[in-house]
Design a protein around this motif. Structure first.
Motif, PDB file in Angstrom:
ATOM      1  N   GLY A 201      33.054  -5.270   7.060  1.00 21.20           N
ATOM      2  CA  GLY A 201      31.631  -5.796   7.784  1.00 21.20           C
ATOM      3  C   GLY A 201      32.000  -5.346   8.777  1.00 21.20           C
ATOM      4  O   GLY A 201      31.311  -5.558   9.607  1.00 21.20           O
ATOM      5  N   HIS A 202      33.240  -4.301   9.886  1.00 22.21           N
ATOM      6  CA  HIS A 202      33.648  -4.213  11.124  1.00 22.21           C
ATOM      7  C   HIS A 202      32.577  -2.597  11.440  1.00 22.21           C
ATOM      8  O   HIS A 202      33.579  -2.414  10.563  1.00 22.21           O
ATOM      9  N   ASN A 203      32.680  -2.294  12.249  1.00 24.39           N
ATOM     10  CA  ASN A 203      31.745  -1.054  12.996  1.00 24.39           C
ATOM     11  C   ASN A 203      33.322  -0.737  13.627  1.00 24.39           C
ATOM     12  O   ASN A 203      33.567  -1.593  13.896  1.00 24.39           O
ATOM     13  N   ALA A 204      33.803   0.639  13.191  1.00 24.23           N
ATOM     14  CA  ALA A 204      34.424   1.051  13.503  1.00 24.23           C
ATOM     15  C   ALA A 204      34.453   2.315  13.852  1.00 24.23           C
ATOM     16  O   ALA A 204      32.826   3.306  13.519  1.00 24.23           O
ATOM     17  N   PHE A 205      34.760   3.228  14.659  1.00 26.89           N
ATOM     18  CA  PHE A 205      34.538   4.344  15.073  1.00 26.89           C
ATOM     19  C   PHE A 205      36.170   5.056  15.835  1.00 26.89           C
ATOM     20  O   PHE A 205      36.931   3.870  16.253  1.00 26.89           O
ATOM     21  N   VAL A 206      36.531   5.855  15.646  1.00 30.28           N
ATOM     22  CA  VAL A 206      37.648   6.566  16.416  1.00 30.28           C
ATOM     23  C   VAL A 206      37.499   7.752  17.703  1.00 30.28           C
ATOM     24  O   VAL A 206      36.333   8.605  17.679  1.00 30.28           O
ATOM     25  N   TYR A 207      38.326   7.913  19.032  1.00 21.41           N
ATOM     26  CA  TYR A 207      37.858   8.894  19.599  1.00 21.41           C
ATOM     27  C   TYR A 207      39.198   9.442  19.878  1.00 21.41           C
ATOM     28  O   TYR A 207      40.136   9.258  20.439  1.00 21.41           O
ATOM     29  N   GLU A 228      35.201  13.665  21.295  1.00 24.61           N
ATOM     30  CA  GLU A 228      33.815  12.876  20.311  1.00 24.61           C
ATOM     31  C   GLU A 228      34.270  11.766  19.803  1.00 24.61           C
ATOM     32  O   GLU A 228      35.356  11.550  19.317  1.00 24.61           O
ATOM     33  N   ALA A 229      33.176  10.727  19.721  1.00 25.89           N
ATOM     34  CA  ALA A 229      33.265   9.636  19.875  1.00 25.89           C
ATOM     35  C   ALA A 229      32.405   9.887  17.581  1.00 25.89           C
ATOM     36  O   ALA A 229      31.943  10.215  17.517  1.00 25.89           O
ATOM     37  N   GLY A 230      33.894   9.372  16.891  1.00 24.57           N
ATOM     38  CA  GLY A 230      33.352   9.597  15.575  1.00 24.57           C
ATOM     39  C   GLY A 230      33.287   8.027  14.922  1.00 24.57           C
ATOM     40  O   GLY A 230      34.361   6.957  14.920  1.00 24.57           O
ATOM     41  N   VAL A 231      32.238   8.049  14.638  1.00 19.70           N
ATOM     42  CA  VAL A 231      32.263   6.367  14.095  1.00 19.70           C
ATOM     43  C   VAL A 231      31.632   6.906  12.559  1.00 19.70           C
ATOM     44  O   VAL A 231      31.605   7.357  11.687  1.00 19.70           O
ATOM     45  N   LEU A 232      32.330   5.563  11.724  1.00 17.39           N
ATOM     46  CA  LEU A 232      32.861   5.898  10.409  1.00 17.39           C
ATOM     47  C   LEU A 232      31.818   5.082  10.311  1.00 17.39           C
ATOM     48  O   LEU A 232      30.579   3.744  10.122  1.00 17.39           O
ATOM     49  N   SER A 233      31.860   5.316   8.018  1.00 14.69           N
ATOM     50  CA  SER A 233      30.885   4.574   7.502  1.00 14.69           C
ATOM     51  C   SER A 233      31.676   3.043   7.787  1.00 14.69           C
ATOM     52  O   SER A 233      32.557   3.192   7.696  1.00 14.69           O
ATOM     53  N   GLY A 234      31.050   2.705   6.299  1.00 11.55           N
ATOM     54  CA  GLY A 234      31.377   1.214   6.087  1.00 11.55           C
ATOM     55  C   GLY A 234      32.830   1.403   4.538  1.00 11.55           C
ATOM     56  O   GLY A 234      32.561   2.727   4.516  1.00 11.55           O
ATOM     57  N   GLY A 235      34.064  -0.073   4.631  1.00 12.10           N
ATOM     58  CA  GLY A 235      34.353   0.781   3.881  1.00 12.10           C
ATOM     59  C   GLY A 235      35.987  -0.379   4.257  1.00 12.10           C
ATOM     60  O   GLY A 235      35.846  -0.894   5.617  1.00 12.10           O
TER      61      GLY A 235
END
Ligand code: CO
Length: 288
Positions: A201-207, A228-235
């Protein structure tokens, strides 16, 4: 376990803040480009002292947390609570503005490279007016975990899960934040891979701040360029590869608040009324 995919790319835009500090803003460049509870991510990087030397003179905040993570350089923080923090290469500063803080951040070097990040993380409504708090994290307090297959991770906040066995994870120095943030800095040699379970349930991104990444697994891998900030889907897990050459990136994850966000500059509250109150409080010396 579902591996998170690259869902949205937020390119950083050059901008400036404070007394003309040049930086790149990804999250937070527009109100729609946030990732609850992450409000903003700035990357500052310059070899030219004119780009940073004036720093961030005295300014207020209310309603959220600011996290500064230095890769190179030396910055002095001072605030109204009397904190005087020396932020060095590899160190971090975790500041809870709560009801109000007034601080300055001034570079302490006349030359050389200044490089780092400032991240803003929202506070839940019930914590927006709590007393301000401040924590300096020295570089040696941040655990360095080596990755089987090459690479290393510095764990600033939250915990890195142990890889593939029942060993306990590695905990960073910052714990006990109600959005349960994970903040790690990952360095990978060419061709190496980093995988990590994340709460679904947590939101996540990689930069990525150096090199290029492949994000995802199997036929779902998508490329993400530096800055670039890469917003990740759920999982339940994240998987990232250093595609062409070595790469370095931040991974951020946290529990979303799902509350209204109203921002006016350095104040982030839940309603316009609360923002007007913050402005009045600041003008009349009642912010703190
Ligand atoms: Co500030």
């Amino acid at each position: 376990m579902t591996t998170r995919k690259l869902q949205q790319v937020i390119r950083s835009l050059p901008t400036s803040d404070g007394a003309g500090v040049k930086l790149r803003r990804s999250l937070g460049q527009a109100p729609g480009l946030r990732l609850d509870p992450f409000l903003m991510l700035d990357e500052f990087s310059s070899e030219n002292a004119d780009d940073y030397i004036a720093g961030f003179p005295e300014h207020p905040h209310r309603g959220f947390e600011t996290v500064t993570y230095m890769l190179d350089g030396h910055m002095l923080h001072q605030d109204h609570l009397g904190n005087r923090g020396d932020l060095r290469s590899g160190g971090a500063q975790w500041m809870t503005a709560g009801r109000g803080i007034i601080h300055s951040e001034i570079p302490q070097q006349q030359s050389g490279r200044m490089r780092g990040f400032q991240l803003w993380i929202n506070l839940p409504a019930r914590e927006k007016m709590k007393p301000a708090a401040y924590r300096d994290v020295q570089p040696e307090e941040i655990p360095l975990v080596t990755i089987a297959g090459g690479g290393a991770v510095r764990v600033i906040a939250g915990a890195l899960a142990a890889a593939g066995d029942s060993q306990e994870g590695v905990r960073g120095p910052i714990q006990g934040i109600s959005t349960e943030p994970l903040f790690v800095d990952v360095r990978l040699p060419a061709g190496a891979r980093f995988a990590q379970p994340l709460p679904a349930g947590h939101n996540a991104f990689v930069y990525p701040y150096e090199g290029q990444l492949g994000v995802g697994a199997g036929d779902q891998i998508r490329a993400l360029a530096a800055h670039e900030a890469g917003v990740l889907s759920g999982g339940e897990r994240v998987e990232v590869r250093a595609e062409d050459g070595a790469a370095a990136f931040l991974l951020l994850a946290a529990r979303p608040l799902r509350e209204p966000v109203v921002q006016y500059g350095p104040f982030v509250m839940n309603s316009r009324d609360e923002i007007e109150q913050a402005i009045l409080d600041y003008q009349h010396g009642r912010l703190l």
